[in-house]
Design an enzyme around this catalytic site. Structure first.
Site, PDB file in Angstrom:
ATOM      1  CB  SER A 109      81.879  49.050  20.686  1.00 44.89           C
ATOM      2  OG  SER A 109      80.797  49.301  21.545  1.00 44.89           O
TER       3      SER A 109
ATOM      4  N   GLY B  53      73.727  43.038  29.038  1.00 44.68           N
ATOM      5  CA  GLY B  53      72.322  43.434  28.916  1.00 44.68           C
ATOM      6  C   GLY B  53      72.064  44.444  27.816  1.00 44.68           C
ATOM      7  CE  LYS B  54      76.873  44.575  24.121  1.00 49.15           C
ATOM      8  NZ  LYS B  54      77.194  43.515  25.119  1.00 49.15           N
ATOM      9  CB  SER B  55      70.474  42.480  22.961  1.00 51.02           C
ATOM     10  OG  SER B  55      71.698  42.334  22.325  1.00 51.02           O
TER      11      SER B  55
ATOM     12  N   GLY C 273      79.338  47.355  26.193  1.00 49.38           N
ATOM     13  CA  GLY C 273      79.477  46.571  27.419  1.00 49.38           C
ATOM     14  C   GLY C 273      79.839  45.140  27.079  1.00 49.38           C
ATOM     15  CG  LEU C 274      82.189  42.886  29.972  1.00 51.27           C
ATOM     16  CD1 LEU C 274      82.219  42.402  31.423  1.00 51.27           C
ATOM     17  CD2 LEU C 274      83.425  42.430  29.219  1.00 51.27           C
ATOM     18  CB  SER C 275      79.386  38.908  25.666  1.00 52.39           C
ATOM     19  OG  SER C 275      78.411  37.971  25.290  1.00 52.39           O
ATOM     20  N   GLY C 276      76.615  39.710  27.457  1.00 52.07           N
ATOM     21  CA  GLY C 276      75.778  39.319  28.590  1.00 52.07           C
ATOM     22  C   GLY C 276      75.505  40.438  29.573  1.00 52.07           C
TER      23      GLY C 276
HETATM   24  P1  ADP Z   1      74.287  41.545  25.616  1.00 49.96           P
HETATM   25  O1  ADP Z   1      73.465  42.099  24.480  1.00 49.96           O
HETATM   26  O2  ADP Z   1      74.979  42.630  26.396  1.00 49.96           O
HETATM   27  O3  ADP Z   1      75.227  40.449  25.206  1.00 49.96           O
HETATM   28  P2  ADP Z   1      71.837  40.332  26.430  1.00 49.96           P
HETATM   29  O4  ADP Z   1      70.869  41.450  26.538  1.00 49.96           O
HETATM   30  O5  ADP Z   1      71.798  39.472  25.194  1.00 49.96           O
HETATM   31  O6  ADP Z   1      73.295  40.900  26.682  1.00 49.96           O
HETATM   32  O7  ADP Z   1      71.689  39.342  27.660  1.00 49.96           O
HETATM   33  C1  ADP Z   1      71.609  39.807  28.983  1.00 49.96           C
HETATM   34  C2  ADP Z   1      70.916  38.750  29.836  1.00 49.96           C
HETATM   35  O8  ADP Z   1      70.862  39.222  31.174  1.00 49.96           O
HETATM   36  C3  ADP Z   1      69.488  38.516  29.379  1.00 49.96           C
HETATM   37  O9  ADP Z   1      69.208  37.147  29.548  1.00 49.96           O
HETATM   38  C4  ADP Z   1      68.674  39.360  30.366  1.00 49.96           C
HETATM   39  O10 ADP Z   1      67.382  38.848  30.570  1.00 49.96           O
HETATM   40  C5  ADP Z   1      69.519  39.229  31.624  1.00 49.96           C
HETATM   41  N1  ADP Z   1      69.354  40.338  32.578  1.00 49.96           N
HETATM   42  C6  ADP Z   1      69.129  40.188  33.901  1.00 49.96           C
HETATM   43  N2  ADP Z   1      69.018  41.377  34.519  1.00 49.96           N
HETATM   44  C7  ADP Z   1      69.183  42.316  33.554  1.00 49.96           C
HETATM   45  C8  ADP Z   1      69.151  43.746  33.588  1.00 49.96           C
HETATM   46  N3  ADP Z   1      68.960  44.412  34.717  1.00 49.96           N
HETATM   47  N4  ADP Z   1      69.363  44.401  32.428  1.00 49.96           N
HETATM   48  C9  ADP Z   1      69.571  43.711  31.272  1.00 49.96           C
HETATM   49  N5  ADP Z   1      69.602  42.371  31.176  1.00 49.96           N
HETATM   50  C10 ADP Z   1      69.403  41.664  32.317  1.00 49.96           C
END
Ligand code: ADP
Length: 214
Positions: A119, A50-52, A45-48
Site C-alpha cells: 500500500s 517484514g509485513k507478512s 511497508g516496502l516489499s521485504g
Molecule cells: P513483506 O511481507 O514485507 O514483503 P516478508 O515478511 O515476506 O516481508 O519478508 C521479510 C523477511 O525478512 C523474512 O524473510 C523475515 O524472516 C526477515 N526478517 C528478518 N528480521 C525481521 C524482523 N525483525 N521482522 C520481520 N521480518 C524479518
C-alpha cells in the site's frame, strides 16, 4: 432482513436504483458474540520489510489468546478477488480499495483484521482509514531501509526488478510514501519479530482491544 429503514446510496437523487438494506444483526452484536472489540491493523511497508512475517506472528498471538481474527495478505488477494489487477498506479489504487472494503466487511463481522499490503500511497491508505470509525483503524508502519530489504529479498523480487524484469516495483521504479503519523511504527532493522509483535500487542492492550500478553 429488515427493510423498514432504507437509505438511498445512489449518486443520482432523482432516480435511485440501489438501496441500503439494514441487517437485523448489527456490528456491535456480532462483536459482542465474539467477546472482542474489532479493529483493522493495516500493515504497510516496502516489499521485504517484514509485513507478512509480523502479521502472521501477531495473528498467532491473538489466536492463542482466543481472539477471532483474519489475515488479508496483499499477494494472496491477487490470486483471487484482485487477479485482474496489475501493478500500474491505477491497479494498485483499486487493489487497496477492494482490500479495504473486504476488511471493512470483516470488521463488521466482529473480527480483528490484519491487512498486510505494501500500500505505497498515502492517499489510498487514508481512504482505507476513512471507510471505518476513527478507533477502528490502526496504521502499522513496517519500516526497514530499502538497502536491507534488497539484501533480504525473500522472494528474489528486488534482483528481478533491478535487472529490469519487473516494471513498477515499489522502491525501485515506483514510489513508496512512508506514513507520516502511523499509530504503530515497527523498526524491523532494529528489533526481532517477537519484540515487534509484542509492541503491537502492547498498543492493542492500551486501547482495550485485548488483554493478551505475549
Ligand atoms: P513483506 O511481507 O514485507 O514483503 P516478508 O515478511 O515476506 O516481508 O519478508 C521479510 C523477511 O525478512 C523474512 O524473510 C523475515 O524472516 C526477515 N526478517 C528478518 N528480521 C525481521 C524482523 N525483525 N521482522 C520481520 N521480518 C524479518
Amino acid at each position: 432482513m429488515n427493510r423498514s429503514v432504507l437509505s438511498a446510496c445512489s449518486e443520482r437523487p432523482a432516480a435511485p436504483v440501489v438501496f441500503r438494506t439494514v441487517a437485523t444483526i448489527g456490528k456491535a452484536a456480532r462483536a459482542e458474540s465474539k467477546g472482542q472489540k474489532p479493529v483493522i491493523l493495516w500493515l504497510t511497508g516496502l516489499s521485504g520489510a517484514g509485513k507478512s512475517t509480523i502479521a502472521n506472528r501477531v495473528e498467532d498471538m491473538l489466536w492463542r489468546c482466543g481472539h477471532h481474527t483474519m489475515l488479508l495478505d496483499g499477494d494472496n488477494m491477487r490470486f483471487g478477488l484482485n487477479k485482474d489487477l496489475a501493478f500500474a498506479d491505477a491497479d494498485r489504487v483499486e487493489n487497496i480499495r477492494r482490500t479495504a472494503e473486504v476488511a471493512k466487511l470483516m470488521l463488521e463481522a466482529g473480527l480483528i483484521v490484519i491487512c498486510s499490503l505494501i500500500s505505497p500511497f498515502r492517499r489510498e491508505r487514508m481512504l482505507a482509514r476513512q471507510l471505518v470509525g476513527e478507533d477502528e483503524f490502526l496504521e502499522v508502519f513496517v519500516d526497514a531501509p530499502l538497502d536491507l530489504c534488497k539484501q533480504r529479498d525473500p522472494k528474489g523480487l528486488y534482483a528481478r526488478a533491478l535487472a529490469g524484469q519487473i516494471p513498477n516495483f515499489t522502491g525501485i521504479s515506483s514510489p513508496y510514501e512512508p506514513p507520516e503519523a502511523p499509530e504503530i511504527h515497527l523498526r524491523t532493522d532494529a528489533y526481532d519479530v517477537d519484540a515487534l509483535a509484542g509492541q503491537v500487542l502492547d498498543v492493542l492492550r492500551h486501547r482495550g482491544i485485548t488483554a493478551c500478553a505475549p
